[in-house]
Scaffold this active site. Structure first.
Site, PDB file in Angstrom:
ATOM      1  N   HIS A  32      21.102 -73.858  18.452  1.00 25.45           N
ATOM      2  CA  HIS A  32      20.086 -74.663  17.801  1.00 25.45           C
ATOM      3  C   HIS A  32      20.728 -75.321  16.391  1.00 25.45           C
ATOM      4  CE1 HIS A  32      15.583 -75.249  17.200  1.00 25.45           C
ATOM      5  NE2 HIS A  32      16.167 -76.435  17.514  1.00 25.45           N
ATOM      6  N   CYS A  66      14.285 -72.647  11.532  1.00 22.44           N
ATOM      7  CA  CYS A  66      15.365 -72.078  12.078  1.00 22.44           C
ATOM      8  C   CYS A  66      16.841 -72.868  12.089  1.00 22.44           C
ATOM      9  CB  CYS A  66      14.859 -71.959  13.901  1.00 22.44           C
ATOM     10  SG  CYS A  66      16.210 -71.746  14.815  1.00 22.44           S
TER      11      CYS A  66
END
Length: 484
Positions: A136, A80
């Site tokens: 993130h 991610c």
């Protein structure tokens, strides 16, 4: 009489010249800047979409695919944080120090603030920039947050994984609007969809809009309200049923966004891109921070090998499509190479922005491939360059090289063997050597891994002979409580 004819003739010539100059000016006038809605799913398996034959119904995503272009050889990073940093910069993660793992909850580092981000470039091109969803790529310091990195607006989470009902991680709420903590009830996927629809409904049209809609679904924990799960009655395994419900919820929100664009008369002026950030999870060690070791992992990457966290196709070849009415031919299936780093220059060029910046980009402008159907210019894709592993695809040959003991070398002719079943390394030593040399050359230019520096701190110079590593200072002084 003759003078009158002469003047009439001259006037006619002037009119023709004027029309010609006006036509030339019109030809040089830049096209209207499109609105851009970039939607990213989290850990959605390649096969977990209707148009890839899934038992999970995704009518809204399918409609975008059939009305636009399916990108069937679109590669992301295997994890991610890596994909999101590449998307935001157009640079491979090993250029920015984001090549290892993901930023953990107690990570103190983020994407360097001297990196020019996609929203910054689009703001320079005159765009209103909004982000709804998961970030993130830096959370411990607000200088890394979306509002500080080019977004005019942000609503959602800054960490990598949250509870879908409490919007928390490790007991601490991770739900923000414009840097301010928000406490509200509701299922995360629905709330993100609500906010995206609201932004479109309230859009004033004064500037073109860039909306980055980054869903947390269907990342673990596998949670969905019963009414979403009930819409997949043939799926009975509990975890797969919850996962399917998460994708159903996501698909509903995609449909709501498209419907609102149509209602506002914006759909024909909007480029919509959809992708997953990496392949679906096939190993519990890549499922996030929640304990899923006793669950049947629900994602499917179809025939592709392995999944999230690996350099095989199951970890990196992802669902991707582009839809732009009047510009992208409907029903197109494109098998040209495209990597997530290509999104940065492609969107900036389509927006009429500038690619001039201090740091070089790795991405290639794929606008002509999307809008004119020309072949992809990409012949080399670097999957990853890390201290312990690397993978590269060049001219159809893919090398997967693990350097940690016991080391291994695998070579695949991807066009003939897309499922990576036949290791041809032993029969092609020259090709292996060529690709290893490419990896070595790139490794020499790589930035130190921020994850490793943050994890090992002062031990790094001893272990790796490195000094002045990013994220080293104070690495043991911060944890999730550092989030404001």
């Amino acid at each position: 009489m003759k003078l009158r004819r002469i003047f009439s003739l001259l006037a006619g010539i002037g009119l023709l010249v004027g029309v010609g100059l006006a036509g030339e000016a019109a030809a040089k006038t830049p096209a209207k800047q499109p609105n851009i809605v970039y939607i990213i799913a989290d850990d959605q398996g390649w096969a977990d979409v209707g148009y890839h034959g899934s038992d999970i119904k995704t009518p809204n995503i399918d409609a975008l695919a059939s009305g636009g272009m399916r990108l069937e050889q679109f590669h992301a990073q295997p994890l991610c944080t890596q994909t999101r940093s590449a998307l935001m910069t157009g640079r491979y993660p090993y250029r920015t120090g984001m090549q290892s793992a993901v930023i953990p909850s107690n990570g103190t580092y983020g994407l360097d603030t001297d990196e020019r981000t996609l929203p910054q470039a689009l703001k320079d091109a005159g765009y209103y920039t909004a982000m709804v969803g998961k970030w993130h790529i830096g959370h411990a310091d607000q200088k890394y947050w979306p509002r500080q990195r080019g977004f005019d607006y942000h609503f959602g989470a800054v960490l990598g994984e949250i509870d879908y009902f409490t919007h928390s991680a490790h007991g601490k709420t991770d739900w923000y609007r414009d840097n301010e903590l928000v406490r509200e009830d509701g299922y995360a996927t629905d709330l993100l969809g609500d906010d995206a629809v609201r932004l479109i409904r309230e859009y004033d049209g004064k500037k073109p809009m860039f909306l980055y809609l980054a869903f947390t679904a269907p990342h673990s924990p596998f949670q969905a309200p019963e009414h979403y799960q009930a819409r997949n009655p043939r799926i009975t395994e509990p975890t797969r049923r919850a996962y399917a419900g998460m994708i159903t919820a996501l698909d509903d929100q995609v449909g709501r966004v498209v419907a609102e664009l149509k209602k506002r008369g914006m759909l024909e002026d909007t480029l919509i891109v959809y992708q997953s950030d990496n392949g679906g999870v096939r190993s519990s060690k890549f499922a996030g921070e929640a304990d899923v070791s006793k669950l049947v992992l629900p994602a499917s990457n179809g025939p592709y090998r392995d999944g999230k966290g690996t350099l095989y196709e199951g970890g990196t070849r992802v669902i991707a499509l582009a839809n732009w009415k009047g510009h992208i031919k409907p029903g197109t299936v494109n098998n040209g190479q495209m990597h997530v780093v290509d999104v940065y220059p492609t969107l900036i060029k389509l927006a009429g922005g500038s690619l001039e910046q201090p740091k070089p980009i790795d991405g290639i402008d794929m606008g002509p491939m999307l809008t004119k159907g020309v072949p992809s210019p990409r012949t080399t894709t670097i999957y990853s360059v890390e201290p312990q592993q690397a993978a590269v695809l060049k001219d159809g040959w893919k090398l997967v090289w693990r350097t940690t003991l016991p080391s291994s070398v695998e070579l695949f002719e991807l066009a003939k063997d897309p499922y990576e079943q036949n290791n041809l390394a032993a029969a092609n030593p020259a090709k292996v050597a060529e690709l290893q040399q490419l990896v070595e050359a790139e490794a020499k230019t790589a930035a130190p891994s921020k994850f490793i520096a943050n994890a090992f701190g002062a031990m790094m110079p001893i272990l790796f002979g490195a000094t002045n590593l990013p994220g080293q200072e104070g690495a043991d002084e911060h944890d999730i409580d550092a989030i404001p």
